[in-house]
Design an enzyme around this catalytic site. Sequence first.
Site, PDB file in Angstrom:
ATOM      1  N   GLU A 175     -52.701  54.220 -31.433  1.00  0.00           N
ATOM      2  CA  GLU A 175     -53.659  54.747 -32.426  1.00  0.00           C
ATOM      3  C   GLU A 175     -54.720  53.698 -32.743  1.00  0.00           C
ATOM      4  OE1 GLU A 175     -54.195  57.961 -32.814  1.00  0.00           O
ATOM      5  OE2 GLU A 175     -52.154  58.214 -33.576  1.00  0.00           O
ATOM      6  N   HIS A 176     -55.959  54.134 -32.752  1.00  0.00           N
ATOM      7  CA  HIS A 176     -57.110  53.253 -33.000  1.00  0.00           C
ATOM      8  C   HIS A 176     -57.165  52.131 -31.959  1.00  0.00           C
ATOM      9  CE1 HIS A 176     -58.559  55.149 -36.683  1.00  0.00           C
ATOM     10  NE2 HIS A 176     -57.287  55.368 -36.974  1.00  0.00           N
ATOM     11  N   SER A 232     -61.941  69.633 -33.437  1.00  0.00           N
ATOM     12  CA  SER A 232     -63.352  69.504 -33.028  1.00  0.00           C
ATOM     13  C   SER A 232     -63.476  69.122 -31.555  1.00  0.00           C
ATOM     14  CB  SER A 232     -64.108  68.533 -33.928  1.00  0.00           C
ATOM     15  OG  SER A 232     -63.368  67.373 -34.119  1.00  0.00           O
ATOM     16  N   ASP A 278     -59.354  61.807 -27.557  1.00  0.00           N
ATOM     17  CA  ASP A 278     -59.129  63.217 -27.870  1.00  0.00           C
ATOM     18  C   ASP A 278     -59.670  64.122 -26.764  1.00  0.00           C
ATOM     19  OD1 ASP A 278     -58.304  62.051 -30.163  1.00  0.00           O
ATOM     20  OD2 ASP A 278     -59.957  62.767 -31.411  1.00  0.00           O
ATOM     21  N   TYR A 333     -63.635  55.760 -40.655  1.00  0.00           N
ATOM     22  CA  TYR A 333     -63.386  55.565 -39.220  1.00  0.00           C
ATOM     23  C   TYR A 333     -64.427  54.614 -38.631  1.00  0.00           C
ATOM     24  CZ  TYR A 333     -62.514  56.724 -34.338  1.00  0.00           C
ATOM     25  OH  TYR A 333     -62.213  56.647 -33.003  1.00  0.00           O
TER      26      TYR A 333
HETATM   27  C1  GLA Z   1     -59.700  60.026 -33.769  1.00  0.00           C
HETATM   28  C2  GLA Z   1     -60.720  59.678 -32.680  1.00  0.00           C
HETATM   29  C3  GLA Z   1     -60.029  59.074 -31.459  1.00  0.00           C
HETATM   30  C4  GLA Z   1     -59.095  57.932 -31.835  1.00  0.00           C
HETATM   31  C5  GLA Z   1     -58.182  58.338 -33.007  1.00  0.00           C
HETATM   32  C6  GLA Z   1     -57.383  57.180 -33.523  1.00  0.00           C
HETATM   33  O1  GLA Z   1     -58.871  61.051 -33.356  1.00  0.00           O
HETATM   34  O2  GLA Z   1     -61.475  60.804 -32.317  1.00  0.00           O
HETATM   35  O3  GLA Z   1     -61.004  58.658 -30.516  1.00  0.00           O
HETATM   36  O4  GLA Z   1     -59.808  56.783 -32.129  1.00  0.00           O
HETATM   37  O5  GLA Z   1     -58.922  58.883 -34.089  1.00  0.00           O
HETATM   38  O6  GLA Z   1     -56.487  56.731 -32.566  1.00  0.00           O
END
Ligand code: GLA
Length: 397
Positions: free
Chosen positions: A34-35, A142, A186, A236
């Site tokens: 994640e991230h 989205s 995503d 974010y």
């Molecule tokens: C959102 C973003 C992804 C990713 C996640 C965190 O979903 O769209 O690109 O950075 O957060 O892992």
Amino acid sequence: MRTDFLKAEFEAKFGTYPQGRLFFAPGRVNLIGEHTDYNGGHVFPCALDIGTYGVARKRDDKSCRLYSMNFPETGIIEVDISAIEQSDEYKWANYPLGVLKTFMCDLDKVQGVSNATPVSDITGFDLLLYGNIPNGSGLSSSASVEVLTGFIIKTLFDVEVDNKDLSLIGQYSENHFNGVNCGIMDQFAIAMGKKDHAIFLDTATLKYEYAPLDLGDSTLVIGCTNKQRGLADSAYNERSSECEKALQYLEATSLGALTPEQFENLKERIPDEILIKRARHAVCENDRTMRALNSLKQGDIAAFGNLMNESHISLRDDYEVTGAELDAIVEAAWQQPGVLGARMTGAGFGGCSINLVEKDAVEAFIENVGKIYREKIGYMADFYVVNAGDGPREIED
Ligand code: GLA
């Protein structure tokens, strides 16, 4: 899912002739990593068997008409495709419109795409959308709409792009049209989804491998906090710029290129405690993600679950993107028998948790975590047992 009502609804909104064609793109859930995607690290998501349906047909003028059954209050949005601009008035429709504009004007600016010629001969189209992913839940509704729109444009207008290109186009449009500096995870997970598999992706190179999702006696359960992500987009972008700043002090190619040991030796160069925490998360989460792939390959589901737990703790304490709701739902999960691992998934600040739960324990898990969550937070959470599904496709009658 029955889909006949979608074409009927399309005809009610846009008329009967010629018939619309039905398409689907999944949502995604991230198992771990994640991230890390905007830090040149690894991610380990899978596409889901829930997602977004779209009924579409070409028009012979330059008008695009869009309607979402999830947001009926917005009504039909009609746009002249020769002059598409982002507008707050368009609300959800900015996602399909951003993708359309990218195809028409910006394909040559999307890095890595195999067909870099903007497509000028597109006419308008009518599009009805219906999603069965809870909105704002962190399951990428989205990105699902973006990849779906790309797939529809590719199919209706015979544009030569592959699914990997569709993910890059979706990300480009989210970055440049919708102003969120998201990574590729995503859109890639959705465009490249494969039934019963997770996707281990190196975001620095876009090299990937499919890992069979053999979870033994366990299954994946999503817990939706019903707390919308709200102001998450600005938070974010703040996290991604904090990571960029930290990287400048480290003089490395990316945070994803550092091992935890290398980071420990270098971190004194960063003069700010907050930036150290952000960078430590990105580096260690990347390392956990690589170890998670090995655990899954070795059938060591318990080790996989432990890495999920460590991931949540790091997102809570170092990256600070969890919040009361996600911590409540995950900490309640950790107390339950039969839970191998639990963590927040997606951007954070609200949205969903992902839980690895023994099949026999799922019923009690949902009841108990639901109860503890309601007592603590004051409203209900929802739970979904999910499977990994395929990428975008046309659904023939
Ligand atoms: C959102 C973003 C992804 C990713 C996640 C965190 O979903 O769209 O690109 O950075 O957060 O892992």
